[in-house]
Design a protein around this motif. Sequence first.
Motif, short mmCIF file in Angstrom:
data_model
loop_
_atom_site.label_atom_id
_atom_site.label_comp_id
_atom_site.label_asym_id
_atom_site.label_seq_id
_atom_site.Cartn_x
_atom_site.Cartn_y
_atom_site.Cartn_z
N LEU A 93 -26.26 3.50 8.38
CA LEU A 93 -27.50 3.11 9.07
C LEU A 93 -28.72 3.35 8.19
N SER A 94 -28.71 4.46 7.47
CA SER A 94 -29.83 4.77 6.58
C SER A 94 -29.99 3.68 5.53
N GLU A 95 -28.86 3.23 4.97
CA GLU A 95 -28.91 2.17 3.97
C GLU A 95 -29.35 0.84 4.60
N TYR A 96 -28.82 0.57 5.78
CA TYR A 96 -29.10 -0.72 6.42
C TYR A 96 -30.57 -0.82 6.83
N SER A 142 -30.39 -4.25 18.64
CA SER A 142 -30.34 -2.85 18.22
C SER A 142 -28.95 -2.51 17.66
N VAL A 143 -28.95 -1.68 16.61
CA VAL A 143 -27.68 -1.28 15.98
C VAL A 143 -27.42 0.21 16.17
N ALA A 144 -28.26 0.86 16.96
CA ALA A 144 -28.15 2.31 17.11
C ALA A 144 -26.81 2.73 17.71
N ASN A 145 -26.24 1.89 18.57
CA ASN A 145 -24.99 2.25 19.24
C ASN A 145 -23.75 1.75 18.50
N TYR A 146 -23.94 1.15 17.34
CA TYR A 146 -22.79 0.71 16.54
C TYR A 146 -22.02 1.93 16.04
N ASN A 147 -20.72 1.77 15.87
CA ASN A 147 -19.89 2.85 15.33
C ASN A 147 -18.93 2.30 14.29
N PRO A 148 -18.67 3.04 13.24
CA PRO A 148 -17.74 2.56 12.21
C PRO A 148 -16.29 2.66 12.67
N VAL A 149 -15.45 1.82 12.09
CA VAL A 149 -14.00 1.87 12.32
C VAL A 149 -13.33 2.19 10.99
N ILE A 150 -12.17 2.84 11.05
CA ILE A 150 -11.46 3.23 9.85
C ILE A 150 -10.16 2.44 9.74
N ILE A 170 0.86 -1.18 0.00
CA ILE A 170 0.00 0.00 0.00
C ILE A 170 0.89 1.24 0.00
N PRO A 171 0.70 2.18 -0.91
CA PRO A 171 1.54 3.39 -0.96
C PRO A 171 1.42 4.23 0.30
N ASN A 172 2.46 5.02 0.58
CA ASN A 172 2.49 5.88 1.76
C ASN A 172 1.77 7.21 1.55
N GLU A 173 1.31 7.50 0.35
CA GLU A 173 0.69 8.79 0.09
C GLU A 173 -0.55 9.01 0.96
N PRO A 174 -0.65 10.17 1.62
CA PRO A 174 -1.83 10.45 2.46
C PRO A 174 -3.11 10.48 1.63
N ILE A 175 -4.20 10.06 2.24
CA ILE A 175 -5.51 10.05 1.58
C ILE A 175 -6.43 11.02 2.31
N PRO A 176 -7.06 11.95 1.59
CA PRO A 176 -7.97 12.90 2.25
C PRO A 176 -9.20 12.21 2.81
N ILE A 177 -9.61 12.60 4.01
CA ILE A 177 -10.80 12.05 4.65
C ILE A 177 -11.96 12.99 4.34
N ASN A 178 -12.78 12.62 3.35
CA ASN A 178 -13.87 13.48 2.89
C ASN A 178 -15.22 13.15 3.51
N ILE A 179 -15.23 12.21 4.46
CA ILE A 179 -16.47 11.90 5.16
C ILE A 179 -16.12 11.58 6.61
N SER A 180 -16.79 12.22 7.55
CA SER A 180 -16.47 12.03 8.96
C SER A 180 -17.05 10.71 9.48
N LYS A 181 -16.64 10.34 10.66
CA LYS A 181 -17.13 9.12 11.29
C LYS A 181 -18.65 9.17 11.48
N GLU A 182 -19.15 10.29 11.97
CA GLU A 182 -20.59 10.41 12.20
C GLU A 182 -21.37 10.40 10.90
N GLU A 183 -20.83 11.08 9.87
CA GLU A 183 -21.51 11.08 8.57
C GLU A 183 -21.55 9.67 7.98
N ALA A 184 -20.44 8.95 8.13
CA ALA A 184 -20.40 7.58 7.63
C ALA A 184 -21.41 6.70 8.36
#
Length: 231
Positions: free
Chosen positions: A163-166, A178-186, A144-158
Amino acid sequence: LLLLVVLPLVGIPYEKTEEYARKQAILDEGAAQFRAETGFDGYISYNHNTMKFSTFRGNYQDITVTAPQDTVFMNHVYEQVFAKIRPYISAREGQLSEQKITQSNMKEWIQKVNGYSIHPGGSLRIRYNLPTKEFVIIDNTVDIPNEPIPINISKEEAKQRILSEYYRSEEYKNEAWSVANYNPVIRYFSFQVDGKDMPYQLCWKMGFQFAVYYINVETCELYHHPAKVIH
């Protein structure tokens, strides 16, 4: 007559194909070069998909283990082995962080790219096997290259988008909790879409009982596939 022609071709194992033979020849040549350059004597397994070595089991002609129970001594030995194998693994400069020797006499290097973990893979493990008196090396590093990748979507937005899709999916109807308390990982993830392996991408991921979602942090593209269910 057509069936008689087609049916024998369907069951040909991949190991018997011309593609496999071509890849095997390339990997065999690379293994011979590795042995000649490093003094390694032992078994090497291959990954034909990534065209790289996976597991090494054997010894090096110029490395002698005289005190396998001495952690300080073994740490020096593992650094010698690491120096020999470093040019042949996939991790790039600055991506590996050294860990302490474990109680099972194993030394591990964890791979991260710009501080982000990798799944699956992302490690190099070296262990000295006392019963057989040989090194066992498992290379799970990834290119995997070392070039930084811009984060264009925040954790909460993701989270909200996933959840909307699911909530609108068929899988959600069978969700047991319940999945309300689930959180994404990056992390850098490799996953399948429509049965095809995708290249490693930096994504937000949320896994549910019957589905897994990924969002590419740069393009904001969303991927979804059913989760593996073990009965």
